[in-house]
Design a protein around this motif. Structure first.
Motif, mmCIF file in Angstrom:
data_model
loop_
_atom_site.group_PDB
_atom_site.id
_atom_site.type_symbol
_atom_site.label_atom_id
_atom_site.label_comp_id
_atom_site.label_asym_id
_atom_site.label_seq_id
_atom_site.Cartn_x
_atom_site.Cartn_y
_atom_site.Cartn_z
ATOM 1 N N GLU A 90 33.118 11.306 78.085
ATOM 2 C CA GLU A 90 31.384 11.519 77.882
ATOM 3 C C GLU A 90 30.897 12.424 78.722
ATOM 4 O OE1 GLU A 90 27.917 8.929 75.940
ATOM 5 O OE2 GLU A 90 29.235 7.732 77.168
ATOM 6 N N ARG A 91 31.137 12.126 80.168
ATOM 7 C CA ARG A 91 30.516 13.174 81.046
ATOM 8 C C ARG A 91 30.928 14.651 81.010
ATOM 9 N NH1 ARG A 91 33.016 11.679 86.076
ATOM 10 N NH2 ARG A 91 34.730 13.176 85.381
ATOM 11 N N ASP A 92 32.526 14.852 80.553
ATOM 12 C CA ASP A 92 33.146 15.957 80.661
ATOM 13 C C ASP A 92 32.817 16.649 79.386
ATOM 14 O OD1 ASP A 92 33.629 15.668 83.233
ATOM 15 O OD2 ASP A 92 35.696 14.913 82.933
ATOM 16 N N THR A 93 32.471 16.321 78.162
ATOM 17 C CA THR A 93 32.552 16.921 77.164
ATOM 18 C C THR A 93 31.190 16.559 76.274
ATOM 19 O OG1 THR A 93 33.095 14.802 75.885
ATOM 20 C CG2 THR A 93 34.889 16.319 76.504
ATOM 21 N N THR A 94 30.905 17.509 75.016
ATOM 22 C CA THR A 94 29.738 17.321 74.323
ATOM 23 C C THR A 94 30.216 16.940 72.755
ATOM 24 O OG1 THR A 94 28.562 18.912 75.574
ATOM 25 C CG2 THR A 94 27.727 18.504 73.375
ATOM 26 N N PHE A 95 29.650 15.920 72.306
ATOM 27 C CA PHE A 95 30.059 15.441 70.964
ATOM 28 C C PHE A 95 29.635 16.705 70.025
ATOM 29 C CE2 PHE A 95 28.690 13.861 66.802
ATOM 30 C CZ PHE A 95 29.886 13.076 66.428
ATOM 31 N N LEU A 96 30.728 16.929 68.925
ATOM 32 C CA LEU A 96 30.327 17.817 68.090
ATOM 33 C C LEU A 96 30.003 17.350 66.775
ATOM 34 C CD1 LEU A 96 32.566 20.851 69.287
ATOM 35 C CD2 LEU A 96 30.148 20.777 69.520
ATOM 36 N N MET A 97 31.262 16.619 66.251
ATOM 37 C CA MET A 97 31.024 16.084 64.953
ATOM 38 C C MET A 97 32.160 14.916 64.985
ATOM 39 S SD MET A 97 32.824 18.832 62.469
ATOM 40 C CE MET A 97 32.976 17.952 61.022
ATOM 41 N N ASN A 98 32.194 13.669 64.024
ATOM 42 C CA ASN A 98 33.220 13.075 63.612
ATOM 43 C C ASN A 98 34.191 13.820 62.481
ATOM 44 O OD1 ASN A 98 32.660 10.668 65.178
ATOM 45 N ND2 ASN A 98 30.882 10.401 63.685
ATOM 46 N N LEU A 99 35.387 13.836 62.616
ATOM 47 C CA LEU A 99 36.191 14.434 61.785
ATOM 48 C C LEU A 99 36.589 13.301 60.684
ATOM 49 C CD1 LEU A 99 38.483 16.576 63.961
ATOM 50 C CD2 LEU A 99 36.720 17.418 62.624
ATOM 51 N N GLY A 100 36.625 12.055 61.026
ATOM 52 C CA GLY A 100 37.227 11.024 60.245
ATOM 53 C C GLY A 100 37.749 9.830 61.059
ATOM 54 N N LEU A 101 38.947 10.109 61.688
ATOM 55 C CA LEU A 101 39.584 9.272 62.744
ATOM 56 C C LEU A 101 38.981 9.560 64.057
ATOM 57 C CD1 LEU A 101 41.700 7.047 63.673
ATOM 58 C CD2 LEU A 101 43.120 9.088 63.812
ATOM 59 N N CYS A 102 38.905 10.873 64.205
ATOM 60 C CA CYS A 102 38.239 11.448 65.653
ATOM 61 C C CYS A 102 37.240 11.695 65.647
ATOM 62 C CB CYS A 102 39.461 12.352 66.089
ATOM 63 S SG CYS A 102 41.396 11.768 66.125
ATOM 64 N N GLN A 103 36.513 11.595 66.950
ATOM 65 C CA GLN A 103 35.447 12.552 67.462
ATOM 66 C C GLN A 103 35.938 13.686 67.837
ATOM 67 O OE1 GLN A 103 32.927 10.738 70.611
ATOM 68 N NE2 GLN A 103 32.195 9.039 69.192
ATOM 69 N N LEU A 104 35.266 14.893 67.467
ATOM 70 C CA LEU A 104 35.642 16.176 68.082
ATOM 71 C C LEU A 104 34.784 16.459 69.056
ATOM 72 C CD1 LEU A 104 37.451 18.816 67.731
ATOM 73 C CD2 LEU A 104 35.552 19.628 66.099
#
Length: 134
Positions: A11-25
């Motif tokens: 969470e600290r090292d990344t920014t949420f872009l979207m949910n693909l289905g199974l995965c968070q991108l």
């Protein structure tokens, strides 16, 4: 998916872009490489074989579409895909755009120098291109 909790380091090292289905991108906060991670939204997953066969199939599909989008958005020479998990146990898959002459070429990006934050305009441009490619 209600019991899924993202590791605080991811969470600290990344920014949420979207949910693909199974995965968070999620976009890595290091502008030296266009770099995303996919995090299956399942609790207790440390290795790929901890997932059900259906989730493994979905991960393969989502990895391929994310990798293709990163390549298109970055116009890179090569895509590196890897799952190390040595520092963050929660399973996540890295998709990294590489070019000859990039800061770590031809070696791996892990442990190479210090992360460089994204310039807001460059982040916005890459993110828009990536999401459009998806």
């Amino acid at each position: 998916m209600s019991d899924f909790v993202l590791d605080p380091r991811l969470e600290r090292d990344t920014t949420f872009l979207m949910n693909l289905g199974l995965c968070q991108l999620r976009l890595m906060e290091d502008s030296r490489w266009p770099w995303v991670i996919l995090v299956p939204q399942r609790s207790g997953i440390i290795e790929v074989f901890d997932m059900t066969p259906l989730d493994q199939t979905m991960l393969t599909f989502e990895t391929a579409i994310a990798a293709k989008a990163v390549k298109q958005a970055s116009d890179c020479l090569k895509i590196n895909i890897g799952a190390l998990g040595n520092q963050v146990n929660q399973f996540h898959l890295h998709v990294i755009a590489r070019n000859e002459g990039d800061p770590a070429w031809p070696g791996p990006v892990w442990g190479h120098g210090e992360a460089r934050p994204w310039d807001p305009a460059a982040r916005s441009t890459f993110t828009e291109r990536l999401l459009e490619a998806l």
